[in-house]
Design an enzyme around this catalytic site. Structure first.
Site, PDB file in Angstrom:
ATOM      1  CD  GLU A   1      41.994  36.171  37.899  1.00 33.91           C
ATOM      2  OE1 GLU A   1      41.603  35.119  38.463  1.00 33.91           O
ATOM      3  OE2 GLU A   1      42.871  36.912  38.375  1.00 33.91           O
TER       4      GLU A   1
ATOM      5  CD  GLU B   1      45.987  34.999  44.016  1.00 33.03           C
ATOM      6  OE1 GLU B   1      46.499  34.761  42.897  1.00 33.03           O
ATOM      7  OE2 GLU B   1      44.773  34.889  44.242  1.00 33.03           O
ATOM      8  CG  HIS B   2      47.129  38.779  40.833  1.00 35.08           C
ATOM      9  ND1 HIS B   2      47.293  38.547  39.484  1.00 35.08           N
ATOM     10  CD2 HIS B   2      46.019  38.096  41.185  1.00 35.08           C
ATOM     11  CE1 HIS B   2      46.321  37.764  39.047  1.00 35.08           C
ATOM     12  NE2 HIS B   2      45.529  37.473  40.058  1.00 35.08           N
TER      13      HIS B   2
ATOM     14  CG  HIS C   1      41.851  37.952  43.135  1.00 36.63           C
ATOM     15  ND1 HIS C   1      41.479  38.585  41.977  1.00 36.63           N
ATOM     16  CD2 HIS C   1      42.573  36.872  42.749  1.00 36.63           C
ATOM     17  CE1 HIS C   1      41.934  37.914  40.941  1.00 36.63           C
ATOM     18  NE2 HIS C   1      42.605  36.872  41.381  1.00 36.63           N
TER      19      HIS C   1
END
Length: 952
Positions: free
Chosen positions: A165, A88-89, A85
């Protein structure tokens, strides 16, 4: 963005299929045919292994480009949970030829949208743009695949954003830890899926830039990627561009790391978990069982079992726990299937004043019953219809169809899986449901969870008492990168992105209008060829018409109308609608009440009379009022423990004080407790009348059929002889701006909400104000996102909206951040509210933001719901229906001087209202230094009934 693996639902088919469903009625069952149009695509594989799927639709106004990589949370390296994840950023930010953040800027300036998500099995990156930007998007994906820049600045910024997040999704909401950590950690034992996709603060902090470079080199390559293009494009041209931009990208010589899957020991003993966490307003219960992978033959029967137990108000869990016993405010059950394994889980939020033991017993009794006794034919067919109708709606857009295909490919590795899966659901029998219930919902394999507030944790019990006692497997170690790191080229040496091609203009749907003799406006716009429809009945007044001491009455009336009408009980209404694949929704905002019907056209003749009864002949049973009151009070108790929700409600009072707009639409504990059936009946009689309403119909119905439906359902609605009620001064006089801090000790994050009053929708300033708002906080191209997230990593997102109502508008900015940075974020937001009053807007910025706003409009009206929503807004705000055509023209006519002039008239930090909700001890000193006149109140002392919130 984390994309939790959705509870597996049936995907749509690659060939036309028809579902024959038995629909129970008062006298006899009826057969309804629901045709599912084909999902069409072509496939080819490049020599380097890249799979390419093309889904052309010449009627679409956009094109969606998606790249799905075969890497997800299950591939996180040892000691680096959350790394897929995090990467992904990182991947979306910078390449050799693209500066940091430029991809998002290009997409928004083209009028498009973009995002990315990570699941256990995949990471995907996707954009939806006007068709002329397809080549540009393909080039950006090739850049990210072959030439990303992973430098320390990008790594540090994105890691900080991911941590925010995590705080926003997990630590701040009341039940964030329950789903992500407690149930997540106990869903699997020795499994590749053991760890959370979002990871932990500790392991994110331990990650390094070398980890990121190694991860890209190990997993990101053509042979692990699938490209899906869906929408308005020329397939032959697509093939040429794909060959041009992707054909020469090589695969690294080293193979993808292979992780030896741990052998999962079957669970043969139940396990009890008691978890404690901050901010748990109502206790919760969980149940977890081992599940199956997506390709398992039992997956379809588990889909149907899930529908019978948990989908809709006619489901067994809702009827038993929420409706009949009233021991829960919600109850769920889901079968989550992934590529290699699956989990079955359920949760219950216990109602206020009810015992956790009673809720557990009721849930377990429902599970025991479905294991012991066959489901009824009506339940079986209803579940199938709901699955099909839900997926029918998902495939309305090119983007939706691409996601259906992509999810099937990553879960099942088979583009034909949607067709086979739908056929499998159709073939499920009652015996199949009984068999899978007995096979998987075993008492000897269950994990029983209790989730309680931290204040109840006994001394000596550790904070992480919820952790799974099974050892965590040792995960793969990714070899170090061997290729030299990429760097952003100097500006003069960078490859320019391809220029946009010729525009493909999509036609705006035609709108037709008639007025029935009773005064009801009927507005029709055909928006799709799919056999679905949506009708929205818009009734003037809304929450602003709530009388003194009865705030929330409009919302309560709307909700209660569905709970018994025309002699049907609430369970009968739910059973009838859900058997048809239909849904009636209702609610109230400050200006209007809306009652909506969504249904397959094939079911409309049976759904329409129920819709009419809900509007014209609600029974408002006293017992249902009490049920609704209890549910609403439980909902408030949970909602107001979320910092973002409490900040929004508080800001509303700060801005509008005692005016109608200041009151919360959903009411307060005091007003809901005081509400009577007589209040509801009187409100309905006063406001629900045909000459105070408009019916907006969108979807696949032809206009003549839609008007006939309106006449049949509402032609007999009688217009009262008394004059229409009116509401004066909804917004009230502007009060002095101030800063309010709501102290919520232990809050996982601080919520910051800032607002400035804006122009009326009819004011010529409104269009420039819309562009000014987009400059300040529209999407990732707004100043707020850039300053708060991109530059400083202080939030997962920071945005603003121009909230437009009958009486004025509101520039409203909102963000969330760790508590210790709240004061800094408040200052950053205020600087941006002030900035346009000091700095002129450039021609380029004005043009770019116009494209952003118009792109959102164009994407919205491509959907049945979005088109209906826009038309509904024109009705609410008193605009002509021609606004659908003139809105783009009027926005394009705005020039930078007009934006700057409007900013000077309406904006400025001296006009701003500010609310911060969080753990005040961590930010109050620097915030008070900047704002000496701020006021502080405790979260439990906020009085939303009072114009001054009870703090003056």
């Amino acid at each position: 963005m984390i994309r939790p693996r959705p509870i597996r639902a049936v995907l749509l088919t690659a060939s036309a299929l028809t579902l024959l469903t038995a629909v129970p009625g008062a006298v006899q069952a009826q057969e309804a045919a629901m045709a599912v149009p084909p999902l069409q695509y072509t496939h080819r594989e490049l020599p380097n292994g890249l799979d390419v799927y093309a889904m052309p639709d010449p009627t679409a106004g956009t094109v969606t480009v998606q790249v799905w990589y075969d890497v997800g949370g299950k591939d996180d390296p040892e000691g680096r949970s959350g790394f897929a994840h995090l990467f992904e950023h990182i991947l979306s930010r910078k390449t050799v030829n693209i500066p940091y953040g430029q991809i998002s800027t290009w997409v928004e300036n083209a009028g498009g949208s973009r995002n990315a998500s990570t699941g256990q099995d995949f990471t995907n990156y996707y954009e939806t743009v006007p068709p002329e930007y397809l080549e540009t998007m393909l080039w950006t994906h090739a850049e990210r695949m072959a030439r990303p820049v992973v430098d320390q600045a990008v790594f540090d910024a994105e890691r900080s954003i991911v941590k925010e997040e995590l705080r926003q999704r997990v630590y701040a909401p009341p039940y964030g830890r329950l789903g992500r950590f407690v149930i997540g950690d106990n869903s699997f034992d020795e499994s590749i899926y053991r760890r959370s996709v979002i990871g932990s603060i500790e392991e994110l902090d331990a990650a390094t830039i070398d980890d990121a470079r190694a991860f890209h080199e190990a997993y990101y390559r053509p042979a692990t990627a699938t490209l899906i293009v869906s929408g308005n494009f020329d397939p032959a041209q697509l093939d040429r561009w794909v060959d041009q931009y992707f054909g020469d990208i090589p695969n690294p010589e080293r193979p993808v790391p292979v992780f030896q899957r741990p052998a999962e020991t079957p669970r043969t003993q139940p396990r009890d978990v008691v978890a404690y966490a901050p901010n748990v307003p109502l206790p919760a219960v969980g149940r977890i069982w081992p599940g199956v992978e997506a390709t398992h033959p039992d997956a379809a029967a588990l889909d149907v079992l899930q529908g019978i137990l948990s989908r809709g108000q006619n489901s067994r869990l809702y009827q038993r726990l929420v409706y009949t016993d009233q021991v829960a405010t919600s109850a769920s059950f889901g079968a989550n299937t992934m590529e290699e394994d699956g989990v079955i889980s359920g949760t219950v939020i216990v109602a206020q004043g009810k015992s956790l033991e009673d809720a557990e017993a009721a849930y377990d009794a429902v599970i025991a019953d479905i294991r012991m006794n066959p489901v009824t034919r009506a339940e079986l067919e209803e579940a199938k219809v709901e699955i099909i109708s839900s997926e029918l709606r998902q495939r309305e857009t090119a983007s939706g169809r691409a996601f259906i295909l992509g999810q099937a490919l990553v879960s099942e590795g088979d583009a034909g899986a949607p067709d086979a899966r739908l056929a499998a659901v159709q073939a499920v029998t009652a015996d199949d449901v009984l068999r899978v219930a007995r096979t998987y919902l075993r008492d000897d394999a269950v994990v029983r969870v209790r989730y309680l507030d931290e204040s109840q944790r006994p001394e000596g019990v550790p904070e992480d008492s919820w952790r799974n006692p099974a050892p965590v497997p040792t995960f793969v170690t990714v070899p170090p990168a061997i290729l030299p790191p990429n760097e952003l080229l100097p500006e003069g040496q960078r490859m320019a992105p391809p220029a946009p091609g010729a525009a493909r203009i999509a036609a705006t749907p035609a709108v037709a209008e008639r007025t029935l003799p009773n005064g009801l406006r009927v507005i029709v716009a055909k928006s799709t060829d799919l056999p679905i429809m949506n009708a929205q009945l818009i009734i003037g007044g809304g929450a602003s018409g709530d009388p003194e001491g009865r705030i929330g009455l409009a919302s309560a009336t709307a909700n209660l109308a569905r709970e018994g009408a025309g002699g049907r009980t609430a369970p009968q209404i739910a059973a009838s609608l859900e058997s048809l694949g239909a849904f009636i929704g209702a609610g109230a905002n400050p200006d209007v009440t809306t009652v909506s019907l969504s249904a397959p056209i094939a079911s409309l003749d049976r759904a329409a009379p129920i819709f009419a009864d809900v509007v014209l002949r609600p029974d408002f049973p006293a017992a249902e009022l009490e049920r609704q009151r209890a549910r609403a009070l439980n909902g408030l108790r949970v909602a107001l423990r979320d910092p973002a929700n409490l900040a929004a409600a508080t800001l509303n009072r700060v801005v509008f004080a005692g005016a109608p707009y200041g009151a919360p639409n959903s009411g307060t504990a005091e007003s809901l407790s005081a509400m009577s059936r007589d209040d509801v009946v009187a409100h309905h009689a006063r406001w629900w009348r045909p000459d105070n309403a408009a019916l907006v119909i969108t979807g696949g119905m032809e206009p003549d059929a839609a008007f006939a439906f309106a006449e049949s359902a509402f032609g007999g609605w009688t217009k009262p002889s008394v004059a229409l009620p009116t509401i004066d001064d909804r917004a009230g006089q502007a009060t002095a701006p101030r800063v309010v801090v709501v102290d919520m000790p232990g809050a996982g994050q601080a919520a910051v909400a800032v607002a400035v009053r804006g122009p009326d929708r009819s004011d010529a300033d409104w269009y420039p104000a819309s562009i000014a708002n987009a400059v300040i906080g529209g999407g990732s191209g707004g100043h707020l996102f850039n300053e708060v997230r991109a530059k400083r990593g202080l939030s997962y997102g920071a945005y603003s909206n121009l909230v437009t109502r009958v009486d004025g508008s509101l520039f409203a900015a909102q963000t969330q951040t760790k508590n210790e940075s709240a004061a800094e974020v408040v200052e950053l937001v205020l600087l941006e509210i002030d900035r346009l009053t000091r700095e002129p807007v450039t021609d380029q910025a004005s043009t770019d933001r116009e494209s952003f706003v118009l792109g959102g409009f164009s994407r919205s009206i491509e959907t049945t719901g979005g088109l209906g929503g826009f038309i509904g807004d024109t009705v609410t705000l008193g605009l002509p229906l021609s606004e659908l055509q003139t809105y783009p023209e009027r926005l394009r006519a705005v020039d930078p001087a007009a934006v700057s002039a409007v900013a000077g008239r309406w904006l400025g930090r001296e006009r701003a209202y500010v609310v911060v909700v969080g753990d005040a001890a961590q930010f109050i000193d620097p915030l008070r230094a900047a704002h000496p006149d701020l006021v502080v109140t405790k979260a439990e002392d906020v009085d939303l009934n009072a114009a001054d919130l009870g703090i003056e």
